[in-house]
Scaffold this motif. Sequence first.
Motif, PDB file in Angstrom:
ATOM      1  N   HIS A  78      42.550  31.679  40.061  1.00 32.94           N
ATOM      2  CA  HIS A  78      41.928  32.055  41.328  1.00 32.94           C
ATOM      3  C   HIS A  78      40.698  32.945  41.174  1.00 32.94           C
ATOM      4  CE1 HIS A  78      45.961  31.282  43.611  1.00 32.94           C
ATOM      5  NE2 HIS A  78      45.362  30.181  43.201  1.00 32.94           N
ATOM      6  N   THR A  79      40.260  33.206  39.937  1.00 32.46           N
ATOM      7  CA  THR A  79      39.067  34.042  39.763  1.00 32.46           C
ATOM      8  C   THR A  79      38.013  33.288  38.957  1.00 32.46           C
ATOM      9  OG1 THR A  79      39.737  35.097  37.678  1.00 32.46           O
ATOM     10  CG2 THR A  79      40.549  36.086  39.728  1.00 32.46           C
ATOM     11  N   SER A  80      36.763  33.537  39.295  1.00 35.03           N
ATOM     12  CA  SER A  80      35.672  32.911  38.551  1.00 35.03           C
ATOM     13  C   SER A  80      35.655  33.380  37.106  1.00 35.03           C
ATOM     14  CB  SER A  80      34.330  33.225  39.220  1.00 35.03           C
ATOM     15  OG  SER A  80      34.121  32.402  40.347  1.00 35.03           O
ATOM     16  N   THR A 117      34.790  32.557  46.591  1.00 38.72           N
ATOM     17  CA  THR A 117      35.111  33.383  45.420  1.00 38.72           C
ATOM     18  C   THR A 117      35.006  32.627  44.099  1.00 38.72           C
ATOM     19  OG1 THR A 117      37.473  32.905  45.730  1.00 38.72           O
ATOM     20  CG2 THR A 117      36.628  34.925  46.718  1.00 38.72           C
TER      21      THR A 117
END
Length: 285
Positions: A78-80, A117
């Motif tokens: 869920h994070t770049s 995001t």
Amino acid sequence: MQYLITGATGHLGRAVAHQLAQLVAPKDIAVGVHTPAKAADLVAAGMVNYPLEYQDPQTLTTAFNAADVVIYIPSKSHTSLSRVEEFERVVTAAEQANLKQLIVMGFIADQATNPFTLSAFYGYVPRRLAQTQIPFTLIRNALYADPLVPYLPELIDRQNVIYPMGDASLSFISLEDSAAAFAKVAVTPSLWTQATYTLTQTRSYTMPALAQVLSQVSGHAIGYAPVTLSEFAEMYNQGNEGAMLASMYAGGAQGLLATVTDDYRQIMGHPARSLPDFLTAALAK
């Protein structure tokens, strides 16, 4: 040629594996998976299984060295930052292998001004690939239409589409159509000459237009009454995904999810299934 699909037990990866098996012999397809047991049906169909850990560069190197064409489907982090770190390991393995082509999944929410995001990751991918000598094709997806099917009963109960989109539009592609295009590009070297494809249906939909389609296919009156971004994030925070989803629609409200191209037709020779046709067929199953 030998083909490797990473993330092959996810929704897109499994669909690509099935589509690819219609174009080449299953023995020429390898699936790189985190949990081998989940690939039992693919192995039973004749495909080769490579245990693959994005955190373990050696597993990537081993799998990539056995392939001519790699289809890279990112993990669902869920994070770049975590996805960029993963992609760097993929790039390293691809540079060390003698690949004929690296095919990478992208997403239309990759603009520099997009508040989504994960836009930093999706924007990083083409820029990073451009720095390498790896022969690559980037295939960007529009929003998947498939989640609208299980979501429809809730929208019927609410009597409204509630996406916080204002007057902006959304562009869609079905998972099956996307997978078919990935497979076709993988087996068609003449299509590798174009560095980027963007898979969409032939039109995008404002929220009132989307509500009209959903009303038509469901037989229930559905309107458009958007909630706020913060309300949407709170309503759909299962798995702590609320903020990420809300940020995607924040970009959508700026018109950054409305891209429409003719690339699918260029690849497949016919247009992608329209949203009404896709939903009607899915609801009939």
